[in-house]
Design an enzyme around this catalytic site. Structure first.
Site, PDB file in Angstrom:
ATOM      1  N   SER B  24       0.794  -1.224   0.000  1.00  0.00           N
ATOM      2  CA  SER B  24       0.000   0.000   0.000  1.00  0.00           C
ATOM      3  C   SER B  24       0.829   1.278   0.000  1.00  0.00           C
ATOM      4  O   SER B  24       0.390   2.274  -0.577  1.00  0.00           O
ATOM      5  CB  SER B  24      -0.967   0.001   1.181  1.00  0.00           C
ATOM      6  OG  SER B  24      -1.919  -1.022   1.006  1.00  0.00           O
ATOM      7  N   LYS B  74      -6.086  -6.322  12.853  1.00  0.00           N
ATOM      8  CA  LYS B  74      -7.399  -6.047  12.251  1.00  0.00           C
ATOM      9  C   LYS B  74      -8.556  -6.144  13.247  1.00  0.00           C
ATOM     10  O   LYS B  74      -9.521  -5.391  13.144  1.00  0.00           O
ATOM     11  CB  LYS B  74      -7.647  -6.980  11.051  1.00  0.00           C
ATOM     12  CG  LYS B  74      -6.789  -6.587   9.852  1.00  0.00           C
ATOM     13  CD  LYS B  74      -7.221  -7.291   8.573  1.00  0.00           C
ATOM     14  CE  LYS B  74      -6.422  -6.704   7.410  1.00  0.00           C
ATOM     15  NZ  LYS B  74      -6.874  -7.186   6.099  1.00  0.00           N
ATOM     16  N   ASP B 111     -11.799  -5.621   2.672  1.00  0.00           N
ATOM     17  CA  ASP B 111     -11.152  -6.775   2.052  1.00  0.00           C
ATOM     18  C   ASP B 111     -12.125  -7.631   1.233  1.00  0.00           C
ATOM     19  O   ASP B 111     -11.811  -8.057   0.120  1.00  0.00           O
ATOM     20  CB  ASP B 111     -10.488  -7.648   3.127  1.00  0.00           C
ATOM     21  CG  ASP B 111      -9.337  -6.930   3.817  1.00  0.00           C
ATOM     22  OD1 ASP B 111      -9.025  -5.781   3.438  1.00  0.00           O
ATOM     23  OD2 ASP B 111      -8.746  -7.520   4.747  1.00  0.00           O
ATOM     24  N   GLY B 135     -12.569 -21.924   3.070  1.00  0.00           N
ATOM     25  CA  GLY B 135     -11.915 -21.117   4.107  1.00  0.00           C
ATOM     26  C   GLY B 135     -12.897 -20.164   4.750  1.00  0.00           C
ATOM     27  O   GLY B 135     -13.448 -19.290   4.093  1.00  0.00           O
ATOM     28  N   ALA B 139     -10.430 -13.759   6.335  1.00  0.00           N
ATOM     29  CA  ALA B 139     -10.611 -13.392   4.928  1.00  0.00           C
ATOM     30  C   ALA B 139     -11.881 -14.021   4.374  1.00  0.00           C
ATOM     31  O   ALA B 139     -12.688 -13.350   3.721  1.00  0.00           O
ATOM     32  CB  ALA B 139      -9.392 -13.833   4.114  1.00  0.00           C
TER      33      ALA B 139
END
Lengths: 264, 264
Positions: B24, B74, B111, B135, B139
């Protein structure tokens, strides 16, 4: 210019308030890059009463390797240094900090040295010279110290407040060894004439000294940066004096800061 | 690229540990510059136990307008947000923060949205599609939410730990409205096949699903970034599937972050 910015960049914030006009983000980042170091200098606006909490955050961050300090934090930041150079300790003031091996901060004060270097880079001969310095505040004190360190022969300091000169003479008694005295702002007979007051920052400021008394053999230097040619320097150049301005000092300090930060 | 760095630059640190490989600083800084905004994204290495002291310092700094958040912060960073978007609040997780008018922080979690945008940018049709997501961690949860938001017709989630899928189904019950279910990693019959596990980060990782069961009409996406082509995507492309990789997601998120930070 800043193509080395990445996740691996090391940070050197410059803390102050305001920071809007500081030039180190561009100049120091460029200097570090030219030396092959991935370091970025970013401005960080730190209100006067927030220094403690910001210092705690910077100290806890793993990739903050150094901090440049500008107004109003130069005195307060000294208190966050576990160690410091003699010239920083003398006045209890720092302009730059780097990490010690144990991650505490080591402070130094490079402003006076940078001023002297700027004068030398523009042809001034400091050793054994007779110097008049107008202004005995923070900048003037650092410059007086650096001039004595550089071997000036005689240093007369003038300030509108004579008590400041007396205090400075006390602080510099050991390094001054009789070379520093208080005097008027009359430049007659001096080799070097320096302004370390804020006069010249504002357009309608009076001159710091009577420019009619300057002569062509004198070297005239000014601390005022970011304002191009000051009225003092314009008058000096018209008379035929060699000069150095405050931007030259800011330029000179980049190399000194890079040396300090990179331990070179 | 970063010619706009100056004393007037606004700062958007990305906090994480490690930060060495984050992209970033380059990408977001470039995106902000292209939009005419003097904002610099710099990496800030913040150890897991130092988040509080660093957040205090950043909050007290006048030119820190935003913060990007990466691992391991996070979840913890959500606690420093006075307000947050519904998608951030749902899981108590943020990927980006900006100032409220009173200088407190407003958090969002981009995200999942970035993942969906990356798939769409590479030709995936989300609405009414049948999707398999392998998963159900951080995420995966964000992606599941974003897929449901984007109108996916049916979403089967597989995780080695079925309890995680059950918990996710509970959290998403309202937005899922019966479209989310638990299932195996067999992609047969799906339009969209997504990996949101870390499998593919290490060279000797097993595949997240049996690639022999893929067919050319499927679109296959992977969250793994910074590692080029993953074995999953290489196999999918060989079969003839369209694909999007984790770098595409990182790319997509820059625009979303700039929108969020600049209130556009």
């Amino acid at each position: 210019m800043l193509d080395h910015l990445s996740g691996a960049s090391r940070l050197i914030p410059i803390i102050g308030d305001p920071v809007r006009y500081v030039r180190s983000p561009v100049w120091l980042t460029r200097t570090l890059g030219a030396r092959g170091h991935n370091g970025i200098c970013v401005p960080l606006e730190v209100p006067v009463d927030k220094l403690g909490v910001v210092m705690a955050g910077l100290s806890a961050s793993g990739n903050v390797d150094g901090i440049l300090v500008t107004m109003p934090h130069k005195f307060a930041a000294f208190g966050y240094c576990a160690t410091s150079s003699p010239r920083a300790s003398l006045f209890g003031v720092v302009s730059v900090m780097r990490r010690n091996p144990d991650a505490t901060w080591h402070g130094d004060m490079l402003d006076g040295l940078a001023f002297v270097k700027a004068q030398q880079d523009h042809g001034a001969q400091i050793e054994r010279a007779r110097a008049l310095l107008v202004g005995a505040g923070g900048a003037g004190s650092a410059i007086a110290h650096a001039l004595l360190d550089a071997g000036v022969g005689e240093l007369v300091v003038h300030d509108a407040d004579p008590a400041r000169v007396a205090a400075l003479a006390d602080q510099l008694a050991a390094v001054g060894a009789g070379r520093l005295s208080s005097g008027s702002a009359d430049p007659t007979g001096f080799d070097l004439v320096f302004n370390a007051t804020p006069l010249g920052l504002e357009e309608d400021d009076p001159l710091p000294l009577d420019t009619a008394l300057l002569s062509p053999s004198m070297f005239v230097g000014d601390v005022i940066a970011g304002h191009g040619m000051t009225p003092l320097l314009a008058a000096a150049q018209q008379i035929g004096c060699s000069t150095a301005n405050g931007d030259h000092m800011v330029e000179a300090v980049q190399d000194l800061m890079a040396d300090f930060l990179l331990h070179t």
